[in-house]
Every structure is written in C-alpha cells, then in structure tokens.
Design a protein around this motif. Structure first.
Motif, short mmCIF file in Angstrom:
data_model
loop_
_atom_site.label_atom_id
_atom_site.label_comp_id
_atom_site.label_asym_id
_atom_site.label_seq_id
_atom_site.Cartn_x
_atom_site.Cartn_y
_atom_site.Cartn_z
N VAL A 174 -3.64 -2.85 -4.81
CA VAL A 174 -2.42 -2.25 -5.35
C VAL A 174 -1.38 -2.23 -4.24
CG1 VAL A 174 -3.58 -0.82 -7.07
CG2 VAL A 174 -3.17 0.09 -4.80
N ASP A 175 -0.15 -2.09 -4.61
CA ASP A 175 0.94 -2.01 -3.64
C ASP A 175 0.74 -0.80 -2.74
OD1 ASP A 175 4.01 -0.86 -3.19
OD2 ASP A 175 3.80 -3.04 -3.01
N ALA A 176 1.04 -0.96 -1.46
CA ALA A 176 0.85 0.12 -0.49
C ALA A 176 1.71 1.35 -0.79
CB ALA A 176 1.17 -0.39 0.92
N GLU A 177 2.77 1.18 -1.58
CA GLU A 177 3.64 2.31 -1.92
C GLU A 177 3.15 3.08 -3.15
OE1 GLU A 177 6.17 3.24 0.09
OE2 GLU A 177 5.41 1.61 1.35
N THR A 178 2.12 2.58 -3.83
CA THR A 178 1.60 3.23 -5.03
C THR A 178 0.94 4.55 -4.66
OG1 THR A 178 1.21 1.07 -6.03
CG2 THR A 178 0.10 2.95 -7.03
N LYS A 179 1.27 5.59 -5.42
CA LYS A 179 0.72 6.92 -5.17
C LYS A 179 0.00 7.40 -6.43
CE LYS A 179 4.49 7.99 -2.05
NZ LYS A 179 5.23 6.75 -2.16
N TYR A 180 -1.17 8.01 -6.23
CA TYR A 180 -1.95 8.52 -7.34
C TYR A 180 -2.05 10.04 -7.33
CZ TYR A 180 -3.26 3.68 -7.87
OH TYR A 180 -3.21 2.33 -8.05
N TYR A 181 -1.27 10.67 -6.51
CA TYR A 181 -1.33 12.12 -6.41
C TYR A 181 0.00 12.70 -6.89
CZ TYR A 181 1.21 11.08 -2.11
OH TYR A 181 2.11 10.60 -1.21
N LYS A 241 -0.77 16.92 3.06
CA LYS A 241 -0.59 16.51 1.67
C LYS A 241 -1.88 15.82 1.23
CE LYS A 241 3.19 15.36 -0.08
NZ LYS A 241 4.23 15.20 -1.03
N PRO A 242 -2.70 16.49 0.42
CA PRO A 242 -3.99 15.90 0.03
C PRO A 242 -3.82 14.85 -1.07
CG PRO A 242 -3.76 18.07 -0.95
CD PRO A 242 -2.54 17.84 -0.08
N ASP A 243 -4.75 13.91 -1.08
CA ASP A 243 -4.81 12.86 -2.09
C ASP A 243 -5.98 13.18 -3.01
OD1 ASP A 243 -4.79 10.57 -3.59
OD2 ASP A 243 -4.94 9.20 -1.90
N ASN A 244 -5.70 13.72 -4.17
CA ASN A 244 -6.76 14.16 -5.08
C ASN A 244 -7.57 13.01 -5.66
OD1 ASN A 244 -4.81 16.16 -4.75
ND2 ASN A 244 -5.45 17.18 -6.61
N TYR A 245 -6.97 11.84 -5.79
CA TYR A 245 -7.62 10.77 -6.54
C TYR A 245 -8.05 9.60 -5.68
CZ TYR A 245 -5.60 13.62 -10.13
OH TYR A 245 -5.26 14.68 -10.90
N GLY A 246 -7.49 9.42 -4.52
CA GLY A 246 -7.89 8.32 -3.65
C GLY A 246 -7.42 6.98 -4.17
N LEU A 247 -8.25 5.98 -4.01
CA LEU A 247 -7.92 4.61 -4.41
C LEU A 247 -8.74 4.21 -5.63
CD1 LEU A 247 -7.93 2.97 -0.89
CD2 LEU A 247 -5.93 3.56 -2.24
N PRO A 248 -8.19 3.35 -6.50
CA PRO A 248 -8.98 2.89 -7.65
C PRO A 248 -9.97 1.80 -7.23
CG PRO A 248 -6.77 1.97 -7.72
CD PRO A 248 -6.81 2.90 -6.57
N PHE A 249 -11.15 1.82 -7.84
CA PHE A 249 -12.19 0.82 -7.61
C PHE A 249 -12.48 0.09 -8.91
CE2 PHE A 249 -12.71 3.70 -4.13
CZ PHE A 249 -13.21 2.94 -3.09
N ASP A 250 -12.90 -1.17 -8.81
CA ASP A 250 -13.28 -1.92 -10.01
C ASP A 250 -14.76 -1.70 -10.30
OD1 ASP A 250 -14.73 -3.60 -8.30
OD2 ASP A 250 -13.21 -5.18 -8.32
N ALA A 251 -15.29 -2.38 -11.32
CA ALA A 251 -16.68 -2.20 -11.74
C ALA A 251 -17.67 -2.64 -10.66
CB ALA A 251 -16.94 -2.97 -13.03
N GLN A 252 -17.26 -3.52 -9.74
CA GLN A 252 -18.13 -3.97 -8.66
C GLN A 252 -17.97 -3.11 -7.39
OE1 GLN A 252 -16.21 -6.39 -10.45
NE2 GLN A 252 -18.04 -6.55 -11.73
N ARG A 253 -17.29 -2.00 -7.52
CA ARG A 253 -17.06 -1.05 -6.44
C ARG A 253 -16.17 -1.59 -5.32
NH1 ARG A 253 -22.93 1.91 -5.81
NH2 ARG A 253 -23.01 2.62 -7.96
N ASN A 254 -15.30 -2.50 -5.67
CA ASN A 254 -14.31 -3.03 -4.72
C ASN A 254 -13.00 -2.30 -4.94
OD1 ASN A 254 -16.05 -5.07 -3.69
ND2 ASN A 254 -15.67 -6.24 -5.55
N ILE A 255 -12.25 -2.08 -3.86
CA ILE A 255 -10.95 -1.45 -3.99
C ILE A 255 -10.02 -2.40 -4.73
CG2 ILE A 255 -8.93 -0.61 -2.72
CD1 ILE A 255 -10.81 0.25 -0.48
N VAL A 256 -9.35 -1.86 -5.74
CA VAL A 256 -8.40 -2.65 -6.53
C VAL A 256 -7.16 -2.89 -5.67
CG1 VAL A 256 -6.96 -2.65 -8.60
CG2 VAL A 256 -9.27 -1.72 -8.69
#
Length: 152
Positions: free
Chosen positions: A105-112, A88-103
């Motif tokens: 988010v809850d571990a159950e959040t899915k972006y695919y 099951k591929p993850d097309n979008y990965g994780l969101p990053f902020d303007a400083q390139r840090n991972i935002v």
C-alpha cells in the motif's frame, strides 16, 4: 528495573541521533562523586519523531540517582525516574493477504483514527539497600513507589 548506577569517577556523555521521519534523539549522561561516600548520576533523554505514516512519538525522561556507600559491605541507593510519553498508536497495523504477506500500500495510507493518542506520565521512586556478605552472597531490599497517569 535496573538503572545505570552512579560512578565514583566523573564522566559525562552527550549524544544525538537524527533519522528518518523527522526523528531527533538527544541524551545527556553525567555521573561522578559528590563526596568520598556519595556518587550521583543524571540522565536526560528526549526523543521526537513525526513517525512513519505520521505515527508520532514525543518522549522526555529525567533520571537522577544517588548512591551512598555506607561502609565496605553496605550501600543505599535512591533512584527517581520521570517519563513523559506522547505516542500516536496504530490500532490496526498493516493489512496482510491470505498468505500472510504484507499488502503493498502507499506509504501515506493510514489505518488509524486521526484522533488516536496516548499520553502517559510515569514517576517511579526506588530506595534500595544492598548488603555484601561475601564475594558470593549479597542481599538487596528495595522500596518502590510507582505512579502512572494514562490518557488515551
């Protein structure tokens, strides 16, 4: 691609790994002589995981090989690789902020999309011949037939 070559002495290895997110991996590797000039190897591998954020994987591999020692300076090898990969591929990965840090988010959040899947079957046959001319010079020729089916 270079696979583990058959050995002239019998050996067998079994291993398993259990991990987070329902991950289970098992490997069997058996090798040894079939005759004075022929050695064989069989590797079986399976891996299954529910995956972090439900990014699942189900992988099965069957990898047999034979090596024939034609004479002191020549060997003929036949390798076959069969792999079935369901991911099951993850097309979008994780969101990053303007400083390139991972935002955070809850571990159950899915972006695919829940409909994402990638099923792949690979079959590869390799026939190779190696000539040893001296300790410093050898030549290897190979014929490879590769077949892949991909469904996404």
């Amino acid at each position: 691609m270079v696979t583990k070559a058959p050995k002239r002495a019998f050996t067998a290895e079994l291993s398993t790994t259990v991990g987070s997110f329902g991950t289970v991996n098992a490997i069997a590797d058996v090798t040894g002589p079939l005759s004075d000039q022929v050695a064989a190897r069989l590797i079986l591998n399976t891996e299954k995981t529910d995956g972090w954020r439900d990014l699942s994987r189900d992988i099965k591999e069957v990898l047999p090989s034979l090596t024939w020692r034609v004479n002191e300076s020549s060997t003929l090898s036949v390798d076959y690789d069969h792999r079935e990969l369901k991911v099951k591929p993850d097309n979008y990965g994780l969101p990053f902020d303007a400083q390139r840090n991972i935002v955070p988010v809850d571990a159950e959040t899915k972006y695919y999309s829940p409909f994402n899947y990638s099923d792949q079957t690979i079959d590869r046959l390799t026939v190779s011949h190696e000539w040893l001319f001296s300790a410093d010079l050898s030549m290897r020729t190979a014929l490879i037939q590769d077949s892949r089916k991909l469904d996404m």
